[in-house]
Design an enzyme around this catalytic site. Structure first.
Site, PDB file in Angstrom:
ATOM      1  N   SER A   1     122.936  55.302 -54.342  1.00 23.00           N
ATOM      2  CA  SER A   1     123.528  54.893 -53.074  1.00 23.00           C
ATOM      3  C   SER A   1     122.957  53.535 -52.686  1.00 23.00           C
ATOM      4  O   SER A   1     121.747  53.346 -52.663  1.00 23.00           O
ATOM      5  CB  SER A   1     123.210  55.917 -51.975  1.00 23.00           C
ATOM      6  OG  SER A   1     123.909  57.107 -52.185  1.00 23.00           O
TER       7      SER A   1
ATOM      8  N   ASP B   1     130.798  51.880 -45.908  1.00 20.62           N
ATOM      9  CA  ASP B   1     129.452  52.455 -45.954  1.00 20.62           C
ATOM     10  C   ASP B   1     128.414  51.377 -46.295  1.00 20.62           C
ATOM     11  O   ASP B   1     127.923  51.299 -47.422  1.00 20.62           O
ATOM     12  CB  ASP B   1     129.411  53.588 -46.980  1.00 20.62           C
ATOM     13  CG  ASP B   1     128.177  54.470 -46.843  1.00 20.62           C
ATOM     14  OD1 ASP B   1     127.247  54.079 -46.115  1.00 20.62           O
ATOM     15  OD2 ASP B   1     128.141  55.540 -47.466  1.00 20.62           O
TER      16      ASP B   1
ATOM     17  N   HIS C   1     124.687  54.975 -44.855  1.00 17.64           N
ATOM     18  CA  HIS C   1     123.990  56.266 -44.836  1.00 17.64           C
ATOM     19  C   HIS C   1     122.549  56.144 -45.305  1.00 17.64           C
ATOM     20  O   HIS C   1     121.716  56.993 -44.986  1.00 17.64           O
ATOM     21  CB  HIS C   1     124.766  57.327 -45.635  1.00 17.64           C
ATOM     22  CG  HIS C   1     124.710  57.220 -47.117  1.00 17.64           C
ATOM     23  ND1 HIS C   1     125.710  56.642 -47.873  1.00 17.64           N
ATOM     24  CD2 HIS C   1     123.779  57.632 -48.007  1.00 17.64           C
ATOM     25  CE1 HIS C   1     125.407  56.726 -49.150  1.00 17.64           C
ATOM     26  NE2 HIS C   1     124.233  57.318 -49.269  1.00 17.64           N
TER      27      HIS C   1
END
Length: 710
Positions: free
Chosen positions: A627, A219, A83
């Site tokens: 992240s 991810d 992402h």
């Protein structure tokens, strides 16, 4: 403000495996080092941060200013979240080459794709410059005077600080402005896409699984840093070479088990851990619900359109993810605050603070703070909500309103100075082209019809039929002519005429009132932080996240979100197959992955039970910006890739609770399994150093530039 530095050294912490906190890596020696080792770490503070020798911090990069990345080979190979690299993957995608749907893998250096504007920034060194930045600050200064002098002092420090020509420097405030640090940085701007799994792996579970566990999302995405002939930062050039890092992370094939030490190293964005109870109550009971409603209204339209059109799916994939992410996070944040009774607990803490003020004779100095917070937030709450609602409608969810907002800014600039016409045109042209690259008028009109009523303003759907902004060519024609003509063209446009009064109200009233009311709250928050440190020096304090490099440590742990429910800390590939729904945009599974599962063709990427681990949980204190952060084991090896938190634990931005706050990480063995077995990109595996720290692998400490591949 100045006394904070003296107190800092007298703060006492219990070394009893406490968790939570985002710590400055240059200040880990002593207290934090002991605490990490009590949790199982074998690392020293110098292993993590060292200016004179390569250390873990040299492998951690700030990815495009919003995520974290880490170097995993001696050829500048970089790992981050899917992402985080999503907009780059999307920008290279088309109906002919759908890298979102099919994934992308460069099988050699020549196939790697450049990304204009993308950068990765490393921290060279960190320095406490509080004495310099706070020099001359006195208690009788106004807030404006304080900030003006702080800015002047900071700029002076930046101008004179020694650095190499290719390096940069910046200062950041810590502890609500009680302390300042200067960072020497290196920014690399030739970053190329190397690999990304299809969204059916990289975004498996999509919105349904977002912020929850058990999670089964791969991810991750891979990039490579390129540098000039001297191994220094450079703009994109075909002559650039893969970057040789000061340090890269070896990857453990032994994985994790419950109780293992984990350290997450990255660039957390923003937290507000020291808010008063009245602020938390306002955010969760008033502020969040209105914004949740606006984003939900937008997502209803976008989600439906994406399901029925591949063209819309590609255009809106990144936007949908961005809108949905905060929407669901806010919902979970509210749930966590309620579940842990956080507001009441914060009031109990404030009672302790008030009692300590009396005992230490500090009532006259600090007794006004909490009552003043109550008064300020009562007046601030309505304007704070109104301002954010405007941003949600005019800037976050509806693109026609965003175009009119940008046009308004250009008009005001031209009224003030017509001589900037060409620069103004270029700026708005860039904005319009950027929006129209991934724009669908039917989707945007549907969003407008759903969100505008929630802002409380009249709705006029006919503007979409009358405006020039919905088509790029006609929108650009509005900019033809001199400054007066451009202004006239804009004001004759139906959408602009509709939006202009609302935007004017925002700048002339809403935003001005917000700034006027927020300024004293910010100043009071700084004073509150000072008061806490002086009045309750034995409490546990760490600086709020501010997008600077931080260390957070914890352990692999499951958790119980509600009565009679317990989540084990590790999820497996079996769960991917269990969730599989053929053709579903959230839970479809690529045929090749199904075949690998059925054949049990897992290679060396299995757990002790013979299964492929996908994700695991930890007690690390993370937030947005973490992240892509590496999850590092007790030996300094990479074991996971941070990408999310559990739903109730999203409240950790205001209230970390080790009982339910958990971060979610992709197991690196799943990453390697996808790269090797699914993508067939063995050349990437060959670049990495794979180790067995739990089996006393003799090469486990080799992660420096001269590391051998295994």
């Amino acid at each position: 403000m100045r006394f904070f530095k003296i107190l800092f050294f007298f703060v006492v912490f219990q070394v009893s495996a406490q968790q939570g906190g985002m710590w400055i890596p240059s200040l880990l020696e002593g207290m934090n080092e002991d605490e990490m080792q009590s949790l199982g770490s074998k690392l020293t503070a110098q292993d993590i941060y060292d200016v004179n020798n390569s250390s873990l911090k040299d492998a951690i990069g700030h990815f495009n200013g919003g995520c974290t990345s880490e170097v995993i080979s001696d050829q500048g190979l970089v790992l981050t979240n899917h992402h985080c690299g999503f907009s780059q993957i999307q920008s290279h995608s088309s109906l002919e080459n759908d890298y979102l749907k099919d994934g992308f893998w460069a099988m050699n250096l020549e196939d790697e794709l450049p990304n204009e504007g993308l950068f990765i920034e490393f921290i060279v060194s960190i320095h406490d410059v509080s004495d310099v930045v706070l020099k001359g600050i006195t208690a009788n200064m106004t807030e404006t005077e304080k900030q003006s002098l702080i800015s002047k002092n900071s700029n002076a420090a930046l101008k004179t600080w020694p650095k190499e020509t290719w390096q940069d420097v910046k200062t950041k405030a810590f502890y609500e402005g009680n302390q300042y640090f200067l960072f020497v940085t290196e920014r690399f701007e030739d970053i190329r896409l190397v690999g990304a799994p299809p969204t059916s792996i990289g975004k498996f579970g999509s919105d349904t699984d977002n912020w929850v566990f058990p999670r089964h999302t791969g991810d991750f995405s891979m990039f490579r840093i390129y540098a000039d002939a001297n191994n220094r930062p450079a703009k994109y050039s075909k002559d650039n070479k893969p970057y040789t890092p000061k340090h890269f992370l070896p990857i453990s094939l032994d994985g994790v088990e419950e109780g293992d030490f984990t350290m997450v190293f990255g660039f957390p964005g923003t937290t507000s851990e020291y808010l008063p109870a009245v602020a938390i109550e306002h955010i969760t009971e008033e502020f969040n619900p209105t914004n949740i409603a606006i984003r939900e209204a937008a997502l209803q339209v976008i989600d439906e359109k994406m399901k029925t059109s591949d063209d819309v799916r590609i255009k809106y994939a990144s936007k949908q993810a961005r809108i949905a992410n905060a929407w669901k996070k806010w919902i979970g944040e509210n749930l966590g605050i309620k579940k842990t009774n956080a507001v009441e607990k914060r009031r109990e803490f404030e009672a302790t603070f008030t009692k300590a003020l009396k005992e230490k004779g500090l009532e006259d100095k600090y007794g006004h703070i909490l009552p003043e917070f109550d008064k300020l937030y009562k007046d601030f709450a309505p304007i704070n909500i109104k301002r954010r609602n405007f941003i949600e409608v005019f800037f976050t969810t509806n693109e026609l309103m965003q175009m009119t907002f940008r046009a308004y800014q250009i008009e005001q600039a031209l009224i003030e100075n017509p001589a900037i016409l060409e620069n103004a045109k270029a700026s708005l042209t860039g904005t319009l082209k950027g929006i129209h690259k991934n724009y669908d008028v039917d989707v945007d009109k549907g969003v407008y019809l759903n969100v505008m009523p929630l802002y409380g303003k009249e709705v006029d759907a006919t503007i979409y039929d009358k405006t020039a902004f919905t088509h790029l060519d006609s929108a650009l024609k509005l900019l033809d002519g001199d400054a007066d003509t451009v202004i006239k063209n804009l004001n004759n446009d139906a959408a602009y005429a509709y939006a202009k009064p609302k935007i004017t109200e925002f700048f002339d009233s809403i935003n001005k009132d917000y700034e006027a009311m927020n300024t004293p709250i910010t100043a009071l928050q700084t004073e509150y932080m000072t008061a806490l440190m002086e009045t309750l020096p034995n409490e546990r304090y760490f600086p709020d996240a501010n997008s600077t490099l931080r260390v957070t440590y914890g352990q692999v742990r499951g958790y119980s979100p509600r009565d009679a429910v317990y989540y084990n800390p590790v999820s497996y590939l079996d769960g991917v197959i269990e969730k599989y729904i053929p053709g579903d945009y959230e839970f479809d599974v690529p045929q090749k992955l199904i075949e690998l599962y059925e054949a049990k063709d897992y290679g060396q990427y299995v757990d002790s039970n013979g299964k492929v681990p996908v994700c695991f949980l930890g007690t690390n204190h993370t937030t947005g910006g973490n992240s892509g952060s590496p999850a590092i084991d007790a030996e300094g090896n990479l074991v996971g890739l941070n990408f999310d938190r559990v739903w109730e634990g999203t409240m950790s931005d205001m209230n970390y609770d080790s009982e339910i706050c958990r971060n979610i990480m992709v197991d690196l063995r799943y990453v390697l399994f996808i790269v090797d077995k699914y993508a067939g990109a063995q050349h990437l595996i060959d670049e990495m150093t794979l180790v067995h720290p739990k089996k006393n692998d003799s090469k486990k400490k080799k992660g420096r530039r001269k590391s051998k591949k295994k």
